[in-house]
Design a protein around this motif. Structure first.
Motif, PDB file in Angstrom:
ATOM      1  N   ARG A 129       0.858  -1.184   0.000  1.00  0.00           N
ATOM      2  CA  ARG A 129       0.000   0.000   0.000  1.00  0.00           C
ATOM      3  C   ARG A 129       0.896   1.236   0.000  1.00  0.00           C
ATOM      4  N   ILE A 130       0.738   2.061  -1.020  1.00  0.00           N
ATOM      5  CA  ILE A 130       1.530   3.284  -1.144  1.00  0.00           C
ATOM      6  C   ILE A 130       0.603   4.475  -0.932  1.00  0.00           C
ATOM      7  N   LEU A 131       0.867   5.250   0.106  1.00  0.00           N
ATOM      8  CA  LEU A 131       0.037   6.428   0.400  1.00  0.00           C
ATOM      9  C   LEU A 131       0.253   7.479  -0.681  1.00  0.00           C
ATOM     10  N   ALA A 144      -9.705  11.268   4.412  1.00  0.00           N
ATOM     11  CA  ALA A 144      -9.518  10.005   3.701  1.00  0.00           C
ATOM     12  C   ALA A 144      -8.054   9.890   3.308  1.00  0.00           C
ATOM     13  N   LYS A 145      -7.410   8.819   3.753  1.00  0.00           N
ATOM     14  CA  LYS A 145      -6.041   8.526   3.343  1.00  0.00           C
ATOM     15  C   LYS A 145      -6.109   7.503   2.212  1.00  0.00           C
ATOM     16  N   VAL A 146      -5.664   7.916   1.037  1.00  0.00           N
ATOM     17  CA  VAL A 146      -5.802   7.093  -0.158  1.00  0.00           C
ATOM     18  C   VAL A 146      -4.478   6.382  -0.442  1.00  0.00           C
ATOM     19  N   TYR A 147      -4.575   5.062  -0.681  1.00  0.00           N
ATOM     20  CA  TYR A 147      -3.396   4.238  -0.953  1.00  0.00           C
ATOM     21  C   TYR A 147      -3.543   3.594  -2.336  1.00  0.00           C
ATOM     22  N   ARG A 148      -2.439   3.509  -3.026  1.00  0.00           N
ATOM     23  CA  ARG A 148      -2.413   2.816  -4.323  1.00  0.00           C
ATOM     24  C   ARG A 148      -1.791   1.437  -4.123  1.00  0.00           C
ATOM     25  N   LEU A 149      -2.498   0.389  -4.585  1.00  0.00           N
ATOM     26  CA  LEU A 149      -1.975  -0.963  -4.507  1.00  0.00           C
ATOM     27  C   LEU A 149      -1.503  -1.462  -5.867  1.00  0.00           C
ATOM     28  N   SER A 150      -2.212  -1.064  -6.913  1.00  0.00           N
ATOM     29  CA  SER A 150      -1.834  -1.400  -8.284  1.00  0.00           C
ATOM     30  C   SER A 150      -2.680  -0.543  -9.199  1.00  0.00           C
ATOM     31  N   ALA A 151      -2.491  -0.708 -10.494  1.00  0.00           N
ATOM     32  CA  ALA A 151      -3.307   0.040 -11.448  1.00  0.00           C
ATOM     33  C   ALA A 151      -4.774  -0.324 -11.251  1.00  0.00           C
ATOM     34  N   HIS A 152      -5.614   0.699 -11.159  1.00  0.00           N
ATOM     35  CA  HIS A 152      -7.064   0.511 -10.975  1.00  0.00           C
ATOM     36  C   HIS A 152      -7.392  -0.202  -9.666  1.00  0.00           C
ATOM     37  N   HIS A 153      -6.524  -0.063  -8.680  1.00  0.00           N
ATOM     38  CA  HIS A 153      -6.784  -0.666  -7.366  1.00  0.00           C
ATOM     39  C   HIS A 153      -6.302   0.305  -6.295  1.00  0.00           C
TER      40      HIS A 153
END
Length: 221
Positions: A129-131, A144-153
């Motif tokens: 999980r990348i903030l 809201a803390k938004v995390y990127r896990l992968s493209a479109h996720h």
């Protein structure tokens, strides 16, 4: 003369061992057969094979053809698609074998049981999980803390007064949630939209769109 007799005895014994070894290697991965007296090695007894039954095994492809060859003695031939690929012999004790994950047991009463060894599920490491952003929502108290896990996720942890009360997960599709009149929408590209329910008799509030800025992209400029 004594030397010749000794040599003949040695050959008979060696021949018995060879027969037993061949039986073991030809079996369906079975345990070593019981040792037979050397005196009967040169003239083995031929038991009459009486067909008993044919049992379909756990893989739904193989079958065991069971024969009775004597008191408390049964033989099971293992077949698959017209090809015989093993034999189990049970005399007073159960005989077991396995092939490609199929396990078969022949019991001394002629009963056959089988089961399939299931492959262990492959465990995949959890995505990192990348903030990418922290956003104040429409009620001005929640974030809201938004995390990127992968493209479109993407995932969004939602906090109110410093307490986390939910997580939205958007993978290929948007995710929605609400708490005490606050509505939050997380898109699969990481964008967040939020709005609050108005008091009765007032017009509905316009949704607030929060545009996320990827921190990694910003740092790379």
């Amino acid at each position: 003369m004594r030397a010749l007799r000794t040599l003949r005895t040695t050959l008979v014994a060696a021949g018995a061992t060879a027969v037993l070894a061949a039986s073991a290697s030809g079996a369906f991965a079975a345990a070593a057969p019981e040792a037979a007296p050397v005196a009967h090695a040169s003239a083995p007894c031929k038991d009459k094979r009486v067909p008993v039954k044919t049992v379909r095994l756990a893989d739904k492809v193989s079958v065991a053809k069971v024969y009775k060859t004597g008191k408390h003695r049964f033989v099971a031939e293992i077949w698959a698609k017209g090809t015989k690929y093993g034999t189990l012999v049970a005399k007073d004790h159960a005989a077991r074998g396995q092939n490609n994950g199929l396990h078969v047991t022949l019991h001394p009463n002629g009963r056959v049981t089988s089961w399939i060894e299931r492959a262990q599920p492959e465990l995949r490491p959890a995505a990192e999980r990348i903030l990418v952003s922290t956003t104040t929502l429409a009620d001005d108290t929640s974030t809201a803390k938004v995390y990127r896990l992968s493209a479109h996720h993407y995932e969004a942890d939602v906090y109110a007064n410093g307490t986390k009360y939910g997580t939205l997960v958007a993978k290929d599709h948007a995710a929605r949630g609400q708490n005490n009149g606050l509505h939050v929408l997380l898109q699969p590209d990481g964008r967040v939209t939020s709005w609050v329910d108005d008091a009765p008799g007032t017009s509905a509030a316009e949704p607030t769109v929060h545009v996320q800025v990827d921190r990694q992209a910003r740092q790379g400029k």
